[in-house]
Design a protein around this motif. Structure first.
Motif, mmCIF file in Angstrom:
data_model
loop_
_atom_site.group_PDB
_atom_site.id
_atom_site.type_symbol
_atom_site.label_atom_id
_atom_site.label_comp_id
_atom_site.label_asym_id
_atom_site.label_seq_id
_atom_site.Cartn_x
_atom_site.Cartn_y
_atom_site.Cartn_z
ATOM 1 N N VAL A 182 50.317 -28.061 -36.058
ATOM 2 C CA VAL A 182 51.219 -29.136 -36.489
ATOM 3 C C VAL A 182 52.651 -28.616 -36.475
ATOM 4 O O VAL A 182 53.008 -27.737 -37.272
ATOM 5 C CB VAL A 182 50.840 -29.650 -37.888
ATOM 6 C CG1 VAL A 182 51.778 -30.774 -38.303
ATOM 7 C CG2 VAL A 182 49.390 -30.101 -37.920
ATOM 8 N N LYS A 235 44.514 -28.755 -33.802
ATOM 9 C CA LYS A 235 45.824 -28.585 -33.172
ATOM 10 C C LYS A 235 46.849 -28.050 -34.177
ATOM 11 O O LYS A 235 46.752 -28.305 -35.375
ATOM 12 C CB LYS A 235 46.297 -29.917 -32.601
ATOM 13 C CG LYS A 235 45.434 -30.442 -31.461
ATOM 14 C CD LYS A 235 46.052 -31.682 -30.848
ATOM 15 C CE LYS A 235 45.244 -32.161 -29.653
ATOM 16 N NZ LYS A 235 45.878 -33.335 -29.001
ATOM 17 N N ILE A 273 47.477 -35.216 -37.115
ATOM 18 C CA ILE A 273 47.882 -34.513 -35.895
ATOM 19 C C ILE A 273 46.930 -33.354 -35.624
ATOM 20 O O ILE A 273 46.493 -33.139 -34.488
ATOM 21 C CB ILE A 273 49.335 -34.004 -36.026
ATOM 22 C CG1 ILE A 273 50.314 -35.180 -36.018
ATOM 23 C CG2 ILE A 273 49.670 -33.016 -34.900
ATOM 24 C CD1 ILE A 273 51.751 -34.810 -36.350
ATOM 25 N N ALA A 274 46.578 -32.612 -36.669
ATOM 26 C CA ALA A 274 45.714 -31.438 -36.519
ATOM 27 C C ALA A 274 44.350 -31.811 -35.938
ATOM 28 O O ALA A 274 43.787 -31.054 -35.135
ATOM 29 C CB ALA A 274 45.544 -30.739 -37.859
ATOM 30 N N ASP A 321 49.619 -37.792 -31.855
ATOM 31 C CA ASP A 321 50.437 -36.698 -31.330
ATOM 32 C C ASP A 321 51.769 -36.577 -32.045
ATOM 33 O O ASP A 321 52.409 -35.519 -32.027
ATOM 34 C CB ASP A 321 50.702 -36.909 -29.834
ATOM 35 C CG ASP A 321 49.462 -36.670 -28.994
ATOM 36 O OD1 ASP A 321 48.721 -35.722 -29.288
ATOM 37 O OD2 ASP A 321 49.232 -37.449 -28.040
ATOM 38 N N SER A 341 52.271 -32.637 -32.442
ATOM 39 C CA SER A 341 51.374 -31.549 -32.074
ATOM 40 C C SER A 341 52.175 -30.548 -31.242
ATOM 41 O O SER A 341 53.181 -30.909 -30.607
ATOM 42 C CB SER A 341 50.193 -32.071 -31.269
ATOM 43 O OG SER A 341 50.619 -32.563 -30.015
#
Length: 420
Positions: free
Chosen positions: A4, A2, A102-103, A108, A270
Motif C-alpha cells: 500500500v 499488495k 488496496i492490499a 488500485d 497499490s
C-alpha cells in the motif's frame, strides 16, 4: 498481498475556530483539498477505486457527505465514496480501511480524508420541540394544529450546542485528561515544555519550507494560524488552567489543542499502480491497530493507544524503540506524556500483554515537524494530516519506520506503522 503506497496528501491551513473560516462548511473545505489532489496528480476524469471521508460536526442533511464532495471535483463521477466516523481517528481509520482494500487487490487507488469546523456548527433544538413539530405536520385538523401550537413553550426554542463531553461520565475530554495527569504524576512544567517544543518544531518546519507542498491556500489564508513561533516557556506558564479551576489544574489553552477548522486529504495506491502512473511513493502503510479502554470504570479516557501500540508491536515483532519517527497526536500534551510514562511502567505493560516495559522513546524523534497543539486539530482531519506529514518525513529521510498514534473520544485509539 499488495503493498500500500502513500502517494501524498494536501490540506488547507488549520485555523482557530470562529475566525478566518467563519461560516465555511465542511464540504467546501474538503472539496478544496480533493481538487488540489486532482490537480497535483493529474486525476481529472479518472475513476478512483474508493473514497472514504468523514466529519464529526456535520449536518443531518449531509448524510451523503463524501459522495457530494466527490461530485464537486473533476474526478470521474463514477468514483464511489462513503462516510465514516471514529472521532479524532476518523481519517486515519479511513486510510487504514482503504489500505486494506488496496492490499487485498479490490481497488488500485483510494482517497481518504476528513474535515471539521466549529465555525459552521449545526445547531439542534430540544427533542420535545422536534416531536411537537413532527406531530404538527401530521395533524389532520385545524383544532389538532392549534392544540399543538398552544403547547409550545419558550424553553422549547432554546438551541442545544454540541459539546465535547463524554455522555457516560458528563466530563469533557480536558477534565478526563486532568484525572489522567494526576494519576500519572505529570506536571504542568512537563506539559508546557512539550507544547513549547511542538510550536518550535512547527515554526522551524515552516521556515524550512516543509509545508510548502502540504498546505494549500484557502480563503486567503496561506499557512496555519495557531503556530506560535514567538511563544516562550514564560508565556505558556502564565496561562490559567482551562478545565480545573480548583487551583490544581495543569491543562491550559497553551498545552491543549484549540478548537480548529480545517480539512485534509490523502492519495493512496497499490505499488504497481503507482509505478504505472509514474507517481513517486513517499512511504508504505504496513500495519494498523485500534483499541478501546473502559474509561467509565477507571481507565484513562485517552489511554487506548497504549493497548493498540502494544498489540501492533507484538504482531510485527518490533520493539517500541525500533522507529525513526514517532507521530503521537497531541490532543493534550498531558495525554502524550501519560502514554509515554505508561509504556515505561512494568505493571501497566503487563496489562498490555508484555512481560517487560515497552520502555522509553527518543524524544528528539517525536512530532519533529510540530504536533496538534501547535498546528491545530480539526477532529476528522487530523489523521490525514498526520499520515501525509509522516510520509513526507520518511521520504525526506530516504528510509525509515514511523509509528502513528491517535487517541479518540469514547476511550478509543487508532495506530499505524509506516515504512520507506
Amino acid at each position: 498481498m499488495k503493498k500500500v503506497a502513500i502517494i501524498g496528501g494536501v490540506r488547507i491551513p488549520f485555523v482557530k475556530s470562529f475566525k478566518e473560516y467563519n461560516h465555511v462548511g465542511n464540504q467546501e473545505m474538503l472539496t478544496a483539498c480533493l481538487n488540489a489532489l486532482v490537480t497535483r496528480y493529474g486525476l481529472e476524469g479518472k475513476r478512483i477505486g474508493e473514497v472514504a471521508l468523514g466529519a464529526l460536526l456535520n449536518r443531518s442533511t449531509e448524510w451523503n457527505f463524501a459522495r457530494e464532495c466527490i461530485m464537486g471535483t473533476a474526478l470521474d463521477p463514477h468514483t464511489p465514496a462513503y462516510n465514516l466516523q471514529r472521532a479524532c481517528g476518523t481519517s486515519l481509520d479511513a486510510t487504514i480501511q482503504l489500505g486494506l482494500r488496496i492490499a487485498c487487490g479490490q481497488i488500485d487507488t483510494g482517497i481518504s480524508g476528513g474535515s471539521d469546523t466549529n465555525s459552521d456548527i449545526p445547531l439542534l433544538f430540544k427533542q420535545q420541540l422536534a416531536w411537537k413539530l413532527v406531530d404538527l405536520r401530521a395533524a389532520k385538523s385545524v383544532g389538532e394544529r392549534l392544540k399543538i401550537l398552544a403547547s409550545l413553550r419558550f424553553k422549547d426554542l432554546a438551541p442545544v450546542y454540541p459539546s465535547i463531553v463524554e455522555p457516560r461520565t458528563g466530563l469533557s475530554m480536558g477534565q478526563h485528561t486532568e484525572k489522567m495527569v494526576k494519576e500519572w504524576g505529570i506536571t504542568r512544567q512537563e506539559q508546557d515544555a512539550l507544547a513549547y517544543q511542538s510550536h518550535m518544531n512547527a515554526a522551524k518546519a515552516y521556515n524550512d519550507g516543509f509545508f510548502n507542498d502540504l498546505v494549500i491556500p484557502f480563503k486567503a489564508v496561506k499557512r496555519d494560524t495557531i503556530v506560535r513561533a514567538d511563544t516562550t516557556p514564560e508565556k505558556l506558564a502564565a496561562l490559567k488552567p482551562a478545565f480545573d479551576f480548583s487551583g490544581n489544574g495543569t491543562l491550559t489553552a497553551g498545552n491543549s489543542t484549540l478548537y480548529t477548522d480545517g480539512a485534509a486529504a490523502l492519495l493512496l495506491a497499490s505499488e504497481e499502480y503507482a509505478q504505472q502512473q509514474n507517481w513517486p511513493v513517499q512511504a508504505h502503510l504496513v500495519d494498523a491497530e485500534s483499541a478501546a479502554v473502559d474509561y467509565v470504570h477507571g481507565e484513562g479516557l485517552l489511554m487506548a493507544p497504549t493497548y493498540a501500540v502494544a498489540r501492533l508491536l507484538k504482531r510485527n515483532h518490533l520493539r517500541l524503540q525500533d522507529f525513526d519517527v514517532y507521530e503521537i497526536h497531541e490532543a493534550f500534551c498531558g495525554q502524550v506524556l501519560c502514554t509515554l510514562k505508561a509504556w515505561e511502567d512494568a505493571d501497566y505493560c503487563k496489562k498490555l500483554g508484555w512481560d517487560t516495559p515497552l520502555g522509553s522513546i527518543d524524544r528528539s524523534k517525536l512530532n519533529t515537524r510540530g504536533g496538534s497543539v501547535a498546528i491545530g486539530h480539526p477532529f476528522a482531519a487530523t489523521g490525514a494530516r498526520i499520515v501525509a506529514q509522516t510520509a513526507k518525513i520518511l521520504q525526506q529521510r530516504g528510509s525509515g519506520r514511523a509509528l502513528i498514534s491517535i487517541c479518540t473520544a469514547g476511550g478509543m485509539g487508532v495506530t499505524a506503522i509506516l515504512e520507506r
